[in-house]
Design a protein around this motif. Sequence first.
Motif, short mmCIF file in Angstrom:
data_model
loop_
_atom_site.label_atom_id
_atom_site.label_comp_id
_atom_site.label_asym_id
_atom_site.label_seq_id
_atom_site.Cartn_x
_atom_site.Cartn_y
_atom_site.Cartn_z
N ALA A 101 0.82 -1.22 0.00
CA ALA A 101 0.00 0.00 0.00
C ALA A 101 0.85 1.27 0.00
O ALA A 101 0.39 2.31 -0.45
CB ALA A 101 -0.93 -0.01 1.22
N TRP A 102 2.07 1.19 0.51
CA TRP A 102 2.88 2.42 0.50
C TRP A 102 3.99 2.39 -0.56
O TRP A 102 4.90 3.21 -0.56
CB TRP A 102 3.38 2.80 1.88
CG TRP A 102 4.38 1.91 2.56
CD1 TRP A 102 5.41 1.25 1.98
CD2 TRP A 102 4.46 1.65 3.97
NE1 TRP A 102 6.12 0.58 2.92
CE2 TRP A 102 5.57 0.81 4.15
CE3 TRP A 102 3.72 2.05 5.08
CZ2 TRP A 102 5.95 0.34 5.41
CZ3 TRP A 102 4.12 1.59 6.33
CH2 TRP A 102 5.20 0.74 6.49
N THR A 103 3.93 1.42 -1.48
CA THR A 103 4.88 1.41 -2.60
C THR A 103 4.35 2.34 -3.68
O THR A 103 3.26 2.13 -4.22
CB THR A 103 5.05 -0.01 -3.16
OG1 THR A 103 5.66 -0.82 -2.16
CG2 THR A 103 5.90 -0.02 -4.41
N ALA A 107 -0.85 4.02 -9.81
CA ALA A 107 -0.41 3.52 -11.13
C ALA A 107 0.72 2.52 -10.97
O ALA A 107 0.75 1.46 -11.60
CB ALA A 107 0.02 4.69 -12.01
N ASN A 108 1.65 2.86 -10.08
CA ASN A 108 2.78 1.97 -9.84
C ASN A 108 2.32 0.66 -9.19
O ASN A 108 2.81 -0.42 -9.51
CB ASN A 108 3.76 2.70 -8.92
CG ASN A 108 5.09 2.02 -8.88
OD1 ASN A 108 5.80 2.02 -9.88
ND2 ASN A 108 5.40 1.40 -7.77
N GLN A 109 1.33 0.76 -8.30
CA GLN A 109 0.84 -0.44 -7.62
C GLN A 109 0.07 -1.35 -8.58
O GLN A 109 0.01 -2.56 -8.39
CB GLN A 109 -0.07 -0.05 -6.44
CG GLN A 109 0.72 0.60 -5.31
CD GLN A 109 -0.16 1.22 -4.26
OE1 GLN A 109 -1.36 0.99 -4.21
NE2 GLN A 109 0.44 2.02 -3.39
N ALA A 162 21.04 -14.55 -6.28
CA ALA A 162 21.36 -15.95 -6.54
C ALA A 162 20.61 -16.54 -7.74
O ALA A 162 20.66 -17.75 -7.96
CB ALA A 162 21.05 -16.77 -5.29
N LEU A 163 19.93 -15.70 -8.51
CA LEU A 163 19.14 -16.20 -9.65
C LEU A 163 20.08 -16.48 -10.84
O LEU A 163 20.89 -15.63 -11.20
CB LEU A 163 18.14 -15.12 -10.04
CG LEU A 163 16.93 -15.47 -10.89
CD1 LEU A 163 15.99 -16.39 -10.12
CD2 LEU A 163 16.19 -14.19 -11.28
N ALA A 164 19.97 -17.67 -11.45
CA ALA A 164 20.76 -17.94 -12.66
C ALA A 164 20.19 -17.10 -13.81
O ALA A 164 19.01 -16.74 -13.79
CB ALA A 164 20.68 -19.43 -12.99
N LEU A 168 13.62 -17.75 -13.71
CA LEU A 168 12.62 -16.77 -13.26
C LEU A 168 12.22 -17.11 -11.84
O LEU A 168 12.28 -18.27 -11.44
CB LEU A 168 11.36 -16.88 -14.13
CG LEU A 168 11.45 -16.44 -15.58
CD1 LEU A 168 10.13 -16.76 -16.29
CD2 LEU A 168 11.74 -14.94 -15.67
N ILE A 169 11.77 -16.09 -11.10
CA ILE A 169 11.04 -16.39 -9.86
C ILE A 169 9.62 -16.74 -10.29
O ILE A 169 8.99 -15.97 -11.02
CB ILE A 169 11.02 -15.21 -8.88
CG1 ILE A 169 12.45 -14.82 -8.49
CG2 ILE A 169 10.21 -15.58 -7.64
CD1 ILE A 169 12.51 -13.70 -7.48
N ARG A 170 9.17 -17.89 -9.87
CA ARG A 170 7.81 -18.29 -10.22
C ARG A 170 6.83 -17.90 -9.11
O ARG A 170 5.75 -17.40 -9.38
CB ARG A 170 7.76 -19.81 -10.44
CG ARG A 170 6.36 -20.25 -10.79
CD ARG A 170 6.28 -21.67 -11.22
NE ARG A 170 4.94 -21.92 -11.74
CZ ARG A 170 4.61 -22.90 -12.49
NH1 ARG A 170 5.49 -23.78 -12.88
NH2 ARG A 170 3.36 -23.04 -12.90
#
Length: 292
Positions: A101-103, A107-109, A162-164, A168-170
């Motif tokens: 809520a505070w990000t 529009a961005n949210q 640590a992501l190759a 992707l992050i699923r």
Amino acid sequence: MRSDPRDYQLAMPGTLEAAISLLASEPQAWTPLAGGTDLMVLYAAGKLSARKLVSIWNLPELRGIDVRPDEIRIGAGCTYSELRRHETVAREFPLLAGAAAWTGAIANQNRGTLGGNIVNASPAADSLPALLVYDAKLVLVSVRGERELPYAQFHLDYKLHALAPDELIRAIRLPRKYAGYFSFARKVGAWQAQAISKVSIAAVAKLDGDVIADVSIALGSVAPVPLRLGETEELLVGKKAEPALAGLARRTVARQIRPIDDIRSTAQYRAAVAGNLVAGFVDSLCAGAGSR
Ligand SMILES: Cc1cc2nc3c(=O)[nH]c(=O)nc-3n(C[C@H](O)[C@H](O)[C@H](O)COP(=O)(O)OP(=O)(O)OC[C@H]3O[C@@H](n4cnc5c(N)ncnc54)[C@H](O)[C@@H]3O)c2cc1C
């Protein structure tokens, strides 16, 4: 200088399988584009070095929040708006719903995703202390299959993770064990809305009578990565919740953080505020214990 769209290639594969096949086909060449709220800022400033973008926005396999008996599983492509409006997230994981809520602003949210916040790996990112506190696990996917990683092991150093390159992050898994916990979050910025944090805190604690039975505390913007305060947690757990603890907890903070001077703040200010936030959390916890 603005970017020239003719210098860029955008693929829109439409399925997770096609997206990870493309990522694997030319290692390091393709960059995932989710909501674009970080990448398009770089593009607009003429600073987006990645020339081949693969859109993962709206891939059905990355969407949705699955509520299971012991955990919730949040698709990495979930937006902040979806997170903040989700009933179980709001009720059982208020630190995450609050951070959503505070990000930025609406529009961005509507566009920014949890997966994008994790991989962008800013120490000032708002949802990351909450993920640390809630013991999140990441489900990573590539053509080799899925693997799991505790979120606490994801950030290796400033903007390093640590992501190759073909992964992707699923999804993000959170254990459903925080009902009845006391929650505390603060974001200190230059102004009320649309501010990037100077320092932030997310913390939870469980009381057994007036004894602190469990506690997790994480800070943002005080080190190259979001930071869990293990030493402070060790000090607090098993202790009676009483006001003298706040000062003791504050004194442990400086030893664990590595704040920097930058355009938003100074290391000295960040260290002082980080100590105040931790003391404020302990004070509020003790006030709650005393009023029961
Ligand atoms: C005006 C404005 C205000 C903002 N305010 C805030 C704020 O208050 N707090 C805050 O924390 N952030 C803020 N941000 C930053 C941004 O909105 C967040 O970091 C957002 O979560 C990024 O998500 P995205 O889907 O837009 O990422 P994208 O820009 O699409 O991608 C970001 C990075 O993540 C990678 N990526 C995205 N999804 C995946 C995935 N599933 N698997 C692997 N890699 C992936 C991309 O390749 C890229 O490297 C703001 C941005 C803007 C423009």
